[in-house]
Every structure is written in structure tokens, then in C-alpha cells.
Write a protein that holds these residues in place. Structure first.
Motif, PDB file in Angstrom:
ATOM      1  N   ASP A 164       0.824  -1.212   0.000  1.00  0.00           N
ATOM      2  CA  ASP A 164       0.000   0.000   0.000  1.00  0.00           C
ATOM      3  C   ASP A 164       0.859   1.263   0.000  1.00  0.00           C
ATOM      4  N   GLU A 165       1.938   1.260   0.774  1.00  0.00           N
ATOM      5  CA  GLU A 165       2.804   2.433   0.818  1.00  0.00           C
ATOM      6  C   GLU A 165       3.478   2.672  -0.536  1.00  0.00           C
ATOM      7  N   ILE A 166       3.828   1.592  -1.237  1.00  0.00           N
ATOM      8  CA  ILE A 166       4.412   1.729  -2.575  1.00  0.00           C
ATOM      9  C   ILE A 166       3.375   2.300  -3.540  1.00  0.00           C
ATOM     10  N   LYS A 167       2.135   1.804  -3.462  1.00  0.00           N
ATOM     11  CA  LYS A 167       1.077   2.345  -4.315  1.00  0.00           C
ATOM     12  C   LYS A 167       0.862   3.827  -4.039  1.00  0.00           C
ATOM     13  N   ASP A 182      -5.452   0.898 -12.423  1.00  0.00           N
ATOM     14  CA  ASP A 182      -5.164  -0.537 -12.400  1.00  0.00           C
ATOM     15  C   ASP A 182      -3.785  -0.825 -12.992  1.00  0.00           C
ATOM     16  N   ARG A 183      -3.455  -0.147 -14.087  1.00  0.00           N
ATOM     17  CA  ARG A 183      -2.152  -0.349 -14.732  1.00  0.00           C
ATOM     18  C   ARG A 183      -1.020   0.076 -13.791  1.00  0.00           C
ATOM     19  N   LEU A 184      -1.210   1.204 -13.131  1.00  0.00           N
ATOM     20  CA  LEU A 184      -0.199   1.694 -12.194  1.00  0.00           C
ATOM     21  C   LEU A 184      -0.061   0.748 -11.001  1.00  0.00           C
ATOM     22  N   ASN A 185      -1.182   0.204 -10.530  1.00  0.00           N
ATOM     23  CA  ASN A 185      -1.137  -0.723  -9.396  1.00  0.00           C
ATOM     24  C   ASN A 185      -0.372  -1.997  -9.744  1.00  0.00           C
ATOM     25  N   TRP A 186      -0.528  -2.491 -10.982  1.00  0.00           N
ATOM     26  CA  TRP A 186       0.229  -3.670 -11.404  1.00  0.00           C
ATOM     27  C   TRP A 186       1.726  -3.353 -11.438  1.00  0.00           C
ATOM     28  N   TRP A 187       2.063  -2.168 -11.892  1.00  0.00           N
ATOM     29  CA  TRP A 187       3.465  -1.738 -11.895  1.00  0.00           C
ATOM     30  C   TRP A 187       4.007  -1.660 -10.470  1.00  0.00           C
TER      31      TRP A 187
END
Length: 212
Positions: free
Chosen positions: A44-47, A63-68
Motif C-alpha cells: 500500500d505504501e508503494i502504491k 489498475d495499470r499503475l497498481n500492477w506496476w
């Protein structure tokens, strides 16, 4: 008092469904250990960090950023494993995450400990609703369009947010098995946080690793 593990190369996995208090329980366990050498890595902190850096304009971009971010999370774990650090990670991990974590553990030769937090569905539903109402979460969790430089708190009040019913909430998590059961499995009832014994968790890990 600084508490250590027989095997410094240990991956502590705090998992459980939404509202089980993973972040707080992991933080209190680290406080109990009093060991500043343990590295805590939070997906979560990385997101949240990357949401602030890059932002997103719609659900697809988010969603794309979360996968990254998930890839960054795994790479961060791998790097810390190369450094032989004791690592603690926390997130509502479920079967989608298990294969990659299992791969990292096997390739590194780390000991894994899964601390699985659980309670009844009504309790986690109430906790989740209270958390959203209190507004102590990063706004990126609640918005489908977010840019730090233009964000204003009133944006949370201007969007139409309909909280899921209890039935909708239970349906959304019913297919997810949050106890990914990697290495030593320690189930912990978090219905009442005051009854959680961090000493008991620690002693179970000591016994497990001493036999290895």
C-alpha cells in the motif's frame, strides 16, 4: 529488549482480509520485537507513493499503475533478500499473490512465516466502513482520478460513493483465501486486538526455526 530470530533470513507475512488490522498489528509486533534491523515493506505504501508521483485519470490507468507497483513491491523484497535482511510484509495477500511470493522464498532459501489475521465478517465490515468514514486513508484508495498537485480534500465529498452492503462486501471477498499458508502458519484471532499475544507469535517462530 531487542528480540531476534534464529534465522535472520526470515520473511514475515502479515495477511488477512480487509479490516483485520494488518498494518496496526504488524506495527505493534515490530514494536514488541524492538529490532530496528527488520525491514518493513508495504505494498500500500508503494502504491500511495507512486499515486503521488504519477497520478491517474481513470480506473484503467489506476489498475495499470497498481500492477506496476506490485512489480516494484516484489523487486523490493528480492533486493532486501539479497541483503540478508529480516523482512516483514503486510497486505491482504490471497492466492493471486502466493505463487510469486513462494517463488521468491524458494529461490532465496528464506524461512517464511505467515501470520494470518482473522475475525468474523461483520466485524471486518464495520471496521472497513468506519475507516472510510474517518478519512484517514490515502485518497487514491477512494478516487478513480487523482493527482497530488491538484487534489483537494473536498473532492472526496463531491464524488458519489455508495458503501457496499454487508452482502456485497462478503460476496466480493468470498472467493479469496487470505491465508496463503507459506512456511509456518500462525492464525491470530483479531476480534479483540487487546487479546493478541505478540509473545505467543514470537515464541512460535522461535520454536519453528530452532527445529529447522
Amino acid at each position: 529488549m531487542k528480540r531476534v530470530f534464529p534465522n535472520q533470513r526470515t520473511l514475515l507475512i502479515f495477511t488477512g482480509g480487509p479490516g483485520t488490522g494488518k498494518s496496526g498489528t504488524a506495527r505493534r509486533f515490530l514494536e514488541y520485537l524492538g529490532n530496528d534491523d527488520i525491514v518493513k515493506i508495504s505494498y500500500d505504501e508503494i502504491k500511495e507513493k507512486n499515486w503521488d508521483i504519477f497520478g491517474f485519470d481513470n480506473e484503467k490507468q489506476k489498475d495499470r499503475l497498481n500492477w506496476w507497483c506490485l512489480e516494484e513491491f516484489y523487486l523490493t523484497i528480492q533486493k532486501r533478500m539479497w541483503e540478508n535482511k529480516t523482512i516483514l510484509i503486510e497486505y491482504p495477500f490471497y492466492q493471486r499473490h502466493k505463487p510469486k511470493l513462494e517463488e521468491l522464498i524458494q529461490e532465496s532459501g528464506y524461512d517464511a512465516v505467515t501470520v494470518y489475521l482473522y475475525t468474523d465478517p461483520e466485524t471486518v465490515y464495520r471496521r472497513g466502513a468506519k475507516r472510510d468514514e474517518e478519512g484517514d486513508r490515502h485518497p487514491g484508495h477512494l478516487l478513480t482520478s487523482y493527482h497530488k498537485e491538484t487534489y483537494r480534500p473536498e473532492m472526496l465529498h463531491s464524488i458519489s460513493r455508495v458503501a457496499p452492503t454487508f452482502e456485497e462486501f462478503t460476496a466480493s471477498i468470498s472467493h479469496k483465501e487470505y491465508n496463503i499458508n507459506l512456511g509456518l502458519d500462525i492464525p491470530v484471532d483479531v476480534t479483540d486486538f487487546s487479546t493478541v499475544s505478540y509473545e505467543d507469535i514470537y515464541q512460535k517462530i522461535l520454536a519453528y526455526e530452532s527445529k529447522a
